[in-house]
Write an enzyme that holds these catalytic residues in place. Structure first.
Site, PDB file in Angstrom:
ATOM      1  N   GLU A 213       0.893  -1.169   0.000  1.00 51.39           N
ATOM      2  CA  GLU A 213       0.000   0.000   0.000  1.00 51.39           C
ATOM      3  C   GLU A 213       0.921   1.206   0.000  1.00 51.39           C
ATOM      4  O   GLU A 213       1.580   1.493   0.987  1.00 51.39           O
ATOM      5  CB  GLU A 213      -0.919  -0.033   1.222  1.00 51.39           C
ATOM      6  CG  GLU A 213      -2.133   0.881   1.096  1.00 51.39           C
ATOM      7  CD  GLU A 213      -1.886   2.254   1.675  1.00 51.39           C
ATOM      8  OE1 GLU A 213      -1.580   3.179   0.863  1.00 51.39           O
ATOM      9  OE2 GLU A 213      -1.979   2.421   2.886  1.00 51.39           O
TER      10      GLU A 213
ATOM     11  N   CYS B 260      -1.461   9.050   2.551  1.00 53.02           N
ATOM     12  CA  CYS B 260      -1.212   8.620   1.171  1.00 53.02           C
ATOM     13  C   CYS B 260      -2.376   8.959   0.251  1.00 53.02           C
ATOM     14  O   CYS B 260      -2.194   9.115  -0.958  1.00 53.02           O
ATOM     15  CB  CYS B 260      -0.932   7.120   1.138  1.00 53.02           C
ATOM     16  SG  CYS B 260      -2.144   6.132   2.032  1.00 53.02           S
TER      17      CYS B 260
END
EC number: 1.2.1.3
Length: 500
Positions: free
Chosen positions: A269, A303
């Protein structure tokens, strides 16, 4: 023996104390590292030393992996029922609830996020994630597959084995929950490395893992640097899978090490440069509020932060004015202060990185519309910053900054803005604002991103998958999808009356 770190808080928002063992947590107990070296943990609000923690070397990883393998073959894996695993996970969630103030204060101390935010968001989501996977532990079914009358054919979902997990510093406890929840629910044993910048909540969790009744060796927490401890995990020949959350740059190194070692299973991720598209017909007030949340939550250290804000020309000026007013309301300061919205960035390294991007934007000709400077005289505080007059080739538009910095970009045509939004190496998330639900959903479907928010931004739920397209990662966190990251599928063919 490892030292015990104690700390007392007497602040406007929290009064209490904590006690954390600073050693490595291996085979159910805290131990010193083989080389007995340590790492400094620094308070980002003032740049001062909090404590020192043990540093894990390659030899320590070997010991942790052996402990995990022993647990997998004896007390965990296929030797412990799903219902028992679920009971322990639920007990862990209850202990987190019981210690929510302590864990929130620890998170604020070494990460810099505000105590109230850590408690209401990070801890709330962490607890719900562990509860979610406690419920899944005895429901990870295979299926019976009809072939013909001569055979019984079915599939089994079996744990992979020993998994290495490397988590980032931006959501230390939440990322731990995202990782250990599905891994433990499906019967895997864990060797986990928290960030060297924010290790304290993971170490505090080890005591709760003990109290919840997990057998020794099921969860091992090894603190250290990415280049050494993380590398040792990624390349270890007896680790069956590695799951990493962090930058795309480091994700490549993790994947390379996994491939060069034992071709271990990989989940990544990674980074993002998420677009936000605001059409003329959007609810102006709501789009301003959600866009500010989407960019500045967690000090921009997310993110999925919406850093490329595309606003249609009909409302561009009004949006920019209201957005500017909203940004100026953000209050920076001590994470344990009253009414504080934004604390410091996590480290000197991250502070310098963000400020270099701000200077790059100026040098390339963009306009700093608001912010762009340091806040205060100590700690790693940066003003919320918005650029205008950008071009697509600028570094601040193309590259992930991972801080409270975004660009507001005017657009004319709806089809053209989709091309601009998708013109990125990343594809983690995107958001669209419009009161025309057909247009909004059509835009959401056109985004090349793993998550699309419609008339909202940065909403996360334990039951909803999260992950990226393109260079934003491989695999999915959360929900039922995350269980697939931690299981092997076995097909079983049983001969009933098939004669050769």
């Amino acid at each position: 023996m490892p030292s015990i770190f104690t700390h007392q808080w007497d602040t406007p928002v929290y009064k209490g104390s904590t006690s954390i063992n600073t050693g490595l947590f291996i085979n159910g107990e805290f131990v010193d590292g083989v080389k007995n070296t340590t790492i400094d943990v620094v308070n980002p609000a003032n740049g001062k030393l909090i404590t020192k923690i043990s540093e894990a070397t390659e030899a320590d990883i070997d010991i942790a992996v052996e402990a995990a393998h022993k647990a997998f073959e004896t007390t965990w894996g296929l030797n412990c029922s799903g219902s028992k695993r679920g009971d322990m996970l639920y007990k862990l969630a209850q202990l987190m609830e019981k210690n929510i103030d302590d864990l929130s204060a620890i998170e604020a101390l070494d990460n810099g996020k505000t105590f109230l935010w850590a408690k209401s968001v990070d801890l709330s989501l962490s607890i719900s994630t562990i509860k979610h996977y406690a419920g899944w532990a005895d429901k990870n079914f295979g299926q019976v597959i009809e072939t013909d009358e001569k055979k019984l054919t079915y599939s089994r979902h079996e744990p992979i084995g020993v998994v290495g997990q490397i988590i980032p510093w931006n959501f230390p406890l939440l990322m731990l929950a995202w990782k250990i929840g599905p891994a433990l629910a499906t019967g895997n044993c864990i060797v986990l490395k928290p960030s060297e910048f924010t290790p304290l909540s993971a170490l505090r969790m080890c005591a709760l893992i003990q109290e919840a009744g997990f057998p020794p060796g099921v969860v091992n927490v090894v603190t250290g640097y990415g280049s050494t401890t993380g590398q040792a995990i990624s390349s270890h020949m007896k680790i069956d899978k590695v799951a990493f959350t962090g930058s795309t740059l480091v994700g490549r190194k993790v994947m390379e090490a996994a491939a060069k070692s034992n071709l271990k299973n990989v989940t990544l991720e990674l980074g993002g440069k998420s677009p936000v598209v605001i059409f003329d017909d959007a609810d102006l007030e709501q789009s301003v509020n959600w866009t500010a949340h989407g960019l500045f939550w967690n000090h921009g250290q997310a993110c999925c932060a919406g850093t490329r804000i595309f606003v249609q020309e009909g409302i561009y000026d009004k949006f920019l004015q209201k957005f500017t007013d909203k940004i100026k309301e953000i209050k920076l300061g001590d994470p344990f202060g009253l009414g504080i919205d934004q604390g410091p960035q996590v480290s000197q390294i991250q502070y310098d990185r963000i400020m270099s991007y701000i200077e790059s934007g100026r040098a390339e000709g963009a306009t700093v519309h608001v912010g762009g400077e340091r806040h205060g005289n100590e700690g790693y505080f940066i003003q919320p910053t918005i650029f205008t007059d950008t071009t697509p080739d600028m570094k601040i538009v193309k590259e992930e900054i991972f801080g409270p910095v975004g660009a507001v970009i005017k657009f004319k045509d709806g089809k053209e803005v989709i091309k601009q939004a998708n013109d990125s190496n990343y594809g983690l998330a995107a958001a669209v604002f419009s009161q025309d639900i057909n247009k909004a959903i059509e835009t959401a479907h056109a985004f090349k991103a793993g998550t699309a928010w419609v008339n909202c931004a940065n909403t996360i739920d334990a039951g909803v998958p999260f992950g990226g397209y393109k260079q934003s990662g491989i695999g999915r966190e959360l929900g039922e999808y995350a269980l697939h990251n931690y299981t092997n599928v076995k097909a079983v063919h049983v001969n009933l009356n098939w004669k050769m």
